[in-house]
Design an enzyme around this catalytic site. Structure first.
Site, PDB file in Angstrom:
ATOM      1  N   THR A 525      24.558 -12.585  -4.391  1.00  0.00           N
ATOM      2  CA  THR A 525      24.121 -13.361  -3.229  1.00  0.00           C
ATOM      3  C   THR A 525      23.636 -14.736  -3.660  1.00  0.00           C
ATOM      4  OG1 THR A 525      23.465 -11.335  -2.083  1.00  0.00           O
ATOM      5  CG2 THR A 525      22.577 -13.392  -1.239  1.00  0.00           C
ATOM      6  N   LYS A 526      22.857 -14.782  -4.718  1.00  0.00           N
ATOM      7  CA  LYS A 526      22.382 -16.076  -5.235  1.00  0.00           C
ATOM      8  C   LYS A 526      23.563 -16.933  -5.686  1.00  0.00           C
ATOM      9  CE  LYS A 526      19.992 -17.913  -9.216  1.00  0.00           C
ATOM     10  NZ  LYS A 526      20.108 -17.598 -10.611  1.00  0.00           N
ATOM     11  N   ASP A 527      24.607 -16.276  -6.171  1.00  0.00           N
ATOM     12  CA  ASP A 527      25.778 -16.971  -6.694  1.00  0.00           C
ATOM     13  C   ASP A 527      26.695 -17.456  -5.578  1.00  0.00           C
ATOM     14  OD1 ASP A 527      27.699 -17.779  -8.727  1.00  0.00           O
ATOM     15  OD2 ASP A 527      28.873 -16.045  -8.114  1.00  0.00           O
TER      16      ASP A 527
END
Length: 861
Positions: A525-527
């Site tokens: 998700t952060k990526d």
């Protein structure tokens, strides 16, 4: 109509049992004289009112707070102002505890299992259908659920406060007002803030409380019900539930965990388990006072007492010995005493079958980059140095695979290794001892995070063969962890290479042709943003399932889920229930961390309910074996396009020059390390400037939740949906949504993230010279996403289909509104030059607000 009545009934229960009781108890709570400022409880309601009115009028947090002090107090000195704000924080974070306890006390009234998805209902429905009963028996034989407790830094309640919540919940449930009053006073005097960070062993001890007090009972109760249901239909039973444990074993990015930590935690888990066994045995001993069992009772007493309390006791796996003695007692009871109290014996046997000598399997996890360095270090030493060329690390993947020989060897280390390398070598050796003392399942998995190629796994196997292990007795499961969007895309090709490798294929055969694969929601998700992360994992599971089926491998997906939807949380059981037959879903494994443990598994009742929800999801999914319409080419192409649009929007945002500085200046991101809730650092590179790639997903998500913007949980969804509408594909999107439970779950969890967002709080930033345009960009995407999700779902408001959850969130958000403003006030003041004393006080003020905000959200971090 029945569904509508049920919803109305739940809302009525929530209003009467939660909202009304909280308001009553809160009014009493505010009158308790906890602190040196006597009028704190009197001023707090006025502060709440000032915060609500100020936000509605678009005022800045500093303006709201300064106006409050000028209007309602005589304080002008900075120290007095900060002191009163600290008192407000202490009250509010305890109001959150009170709300938690009141809500938890009504858990059984608010939550009822869907009877049609339970094993008993399914069996009863198919009582006369022998083929279907055989299918159910086969599914039960294959079905498993492993809950893995992790020490990820998302639990802001200290253990002492969790214990008070447990007792307060019971007092409220029992209407014990005298005890409630005492507990509220205890709560007021109990600190929420650790003076120093916990050690990994401290974290393990804190989590072991849940093993001892909830899981130990809940798992056994569920297994007993499964046994009884299957026995009624003459079907073979099987242990379904397993527990896993990461504290003391997860060294990825945590330099504070060493081999001796792992050893100490493994011994601690064993000892706590035997104390649980001994506690149960004392009940057996008190009840079974008959002739014919004296010798077995005496043997059990001695061995259980020694293993529970004697630190010098020689440790080995004694589960067979325990079962043997208990079964002899059971046989005597059945043959000579009419089966009196045999249920007590069966209960302890069941627990020994579930937990063995280890309680929960201790997983080892390390980053692939560290493991590559260890492999390189071993290659420098004899006799390994003769097997590999000096330029091995520069070779292609194919060339590396051709050189890996899996030769057993004893490395003669000629030089001192660095700390991380030495730890890896020592823990590999120590696992063998843990298995000997606690049983093979006590520690049998090594997880390779950031796994990017097949050699990452095969080189780790070589490390085992060079450090005390043999090919014939390699009782270890090697688990790749695929985390980023790109890693997920290449995962199937990596596993194809592994399954085709003769040595690895033979190793899997010895392990029952079972492969565990971990997938990380947080980092993906952060990526790549919310939609791309979920879609990448869906596609990854589909392709990985196909490769495993091709090689006749039984696949278990281990989902690295955090608390919030942005890290894989939300209504988790619905994800598992929505899978189609194209995805291996009979062996469910997931991490449970931080607040999710205390909020969903903090009592035996809630633990049983949530475990049952997951097992029922596996049952219904396994029996339906329905086709997932997202696999269909047209639908897949549609979701591929939406995910790419969402990904592009999120990456463009991440690459914005103000992205990191926005979080640094306006959220307490840089201060999170001062919270002292974890042994792990906030970011991976220790010192140095803040870089997005080094920032942990937990800190990343927490920072956005502090801003009440929850960007990782929604950003890009609105753009993706709007692009489809503009392209004339809205009817197609609406049909996919209507037909896909998986997409509905993604949308519902996205709505949950957005329900915990409130851009009105930071609306003043629209006029900020530095961040105005950036804030507006975030807000526009939020508004667009809300508009498109409501249109897609047909709901009038976010989470309208979950009115009780919606009201719970709204109440919690209202409670902690002053905390959010105090935090923003402190951070705003910190942007200006402060003397050292004031800077320290303001930093502490900002950090302290994080506790109540995260605790109120229950799955924000």
């Amino acid at each position: 109509m029945p569904k509508l009545r049920l919803t109305t009934q739940r809302e009525s229960i929530f209003n009467n049992e939660v909202i009304s009781k909280f308001e009553l108890f809160n009014s009493l709570f505010l009158t308790l004289p906890f602190y040196k400022i006597k009028d704190t409880g009197t001023l707090l309601p006025l502060f709440f009112k000032s915060c609500e009115e100020g936000i509605a009028n678009g005022a800045k947090p500093a303006e709201i707070i300064e106006e409050f002090f000028a209007k309602y107090t005589s304080y002008t000195d900075r120290k007095d102002i900060i002191d009163l704000l600290f008192r407000f924080i202490q009250y509010i974070e305890r109001q959150v505890v009170l709300f938690d306890a009141v809500e938890d006390a009504s858990f059984t009234k608010l939550n009822t299992t869907d009877e049609q998805s339970t094993l008993s209902f399914i069996l009863n429905k198919n009582a006369d259908n022998r083929p279907m009963l055989s299918k159910i028996e086969k599914l039960i034989d294959e079905l498993s659920l492993r809950l893995v407790l992790t020490a990820h830094p998302t639990q802001f309640y200290p253990g002492s406060v969790l214990a008070i919540i447990t007792d307060l919940t019971k007092a409220i449930r029992d209407n014990d007002l005298t005890l409630m009053n005492s507990l509220l006073q205890q709560l007021g005097k109990t600190p929420f803030f650790n003076k120093k960070s916990p050690t990994p062993v401290d974290e393990a001890l804190n989590l072991a409380w849940f093993l001892e007090n909830t899981f130990y009972f809940a798992a056994a109760n569920i297994q007993q019900e499964i046994d009884q249901n299957l026995d009624e239909y003459n079907l073979e039973t099987k242990k379904i539930l397993e527990l896993g444990f990461w504290p003391g074993g997860d060294r990825d990015g945590n330099p504070n965990i060493h081999a001796d930590t792992t050893l100490e935690v493994s011994k601690m888990l064993r000892q706590i388990l035997f104390r649980c066994y001994y506690r149960d045995f004392r009940v057996i001993k008190r009840r079974i006072t008959f002739r014919g069992v004296e010798e077995n009772i005496a043997k059990l007493h001695d061995v259980l007492y020694q293993n529970a309390f004697d630190q010098t006791c020689e440790l080995h796996d004694i589960s067979d010995e325990l079962r043997d003695n208990l079964n002899k007692i059971k046989d005597t009871l059945l043959a000579e005493h009419g089966g009196l109290f045999v249920d007590l014996v069966n209960n302890l046997i069941r627990k020994i079958d579930l937990y063995g000598n280890y309680f929960a399997s201790l997983d080892i996890r390390q980053d692939s980059r560290i493991l590559r360095n260890v492999h390189a270090y071993c290659r420098e030493n004899k006799p390994i140095s003769s097997l590999y060329p000096a330029n091995y690390d520069q070779l292609s993947e194919a060339e590396k695979l051709a050189l890996i020989s899996f030769k057993e060897a004893t490395v003669v280390y000629a030089s001192e290794a660095d700390a991380l390398t030495n730890d890896t070598i020592e823990v590999i050796k120590e696992i063998k001892g843990i298995q000997k003392r606690n049983g093979e399942k006590a520690c049998h998995r090594f997880i390779i995070s950031n796994c990017q190629q097949a050699s990452d796994i095969l080189q780790l196997i070589e490390l085992f063969l060079w450090n005390g292990w043999s090919k014939d007795s390699l009782t270890i499961d090697f688990v790749p962890l695929f985390e980023t969007v790109n890693d997920l895309k290449g995962a199937a090709a990596i596993m194809e290479t592994l399954y085709s490798n003769p040595f690895y294929k033979a190793h899997l055969a010895k392990r029952g042709n079972k492969q565990h694969i971990m997938l990380g929601y947080s980092d993906s998700t952060k990526d790549g943003g919310y939609l791309m992360a979920n879609w990448s994992i869906f596609n990854g599971k589909t392709s990985l399932s196909a490769v495993a089926a091709k090689h006749n491998i039984q696949l278990s997906f281990f989902d690295g889920r955090g608390g919030p939807p942005a890290r894989g949380g939300g209504k988790t059981h619905r994800f598992y229930a929505s899978m189609g037959k194209e995805i291996a879903n009979k062996n469910m494994q997931l991490t449970v961390q931080g607040q999710t443990i205390s909020s969903q598994y903090g009592s035996v009742e809630s633990a049983e309910f949530n475990i049952e929800q997951l097992i029922n999801a596996g049952l219904t999914s396994g029996l339906k074996e329905k086709h997932n319409i997202l696999i269909d080419p047209d639908n897949k192409a549609l979701l591929d396009e939406m995910a790419e649009d969402s990904y592009k929007a999120f990456v463009d945002l991440r690459e914005h020059p103000l992205f990191v500085s926005y979080l640094e200046k306006l959220s307490p991101l840089k201060l999170l390390s001062q919270a002292n809730i974890s042994s792990r650092p906030v970011k991976r590179n220790g010192g140095g400037e803040m870089k997005l790639e080094d920032l942990r997903a937990i800190s990343f998500v927490t920072a956005w939740s502090m801003l009440k913007q929850n960007v990782p949980g929604f950003y890009g969804m609105g753009t993706a949906l709007k692009n489809q509408e503009n392209a004339g594909n809205w009817d197609k999107v609406a049909k996919v949504y209507a037909d896909s439970d998986y997409l509905k779950t993604i949308v519902d969890n996205c709505m949950m993230s957005m329900s915990k967002s409130d851009f009105v709080i930071t609306a003043h930033l629209a006029n900020d010279k530095e961040f105005g345009a950036f804030w507006t960009q975030l807000h526009e995407e939020f508004k667009l996403t809300k508009e498109m999700l409501l249109k897609l779902s047909g709901q009038p408001t976010l989470m309208a289909n979950y009115p009780v959850d919606k009201k719970s969130i709204a109440t919690r958000e209202k409670i902690i509104l002053p905390l959010v403003l105090i935090q923003h006030f402190a951070l705003e003041k910190l942007q200006h030059d402060q003397n050292e004393k004031d800077q320290h006080a303001l930093e502490k003020l900002a950090v302290r607000t994080v506790f109540g905000i995260v605790n109120a959200g229950r799955n924000l971090a």
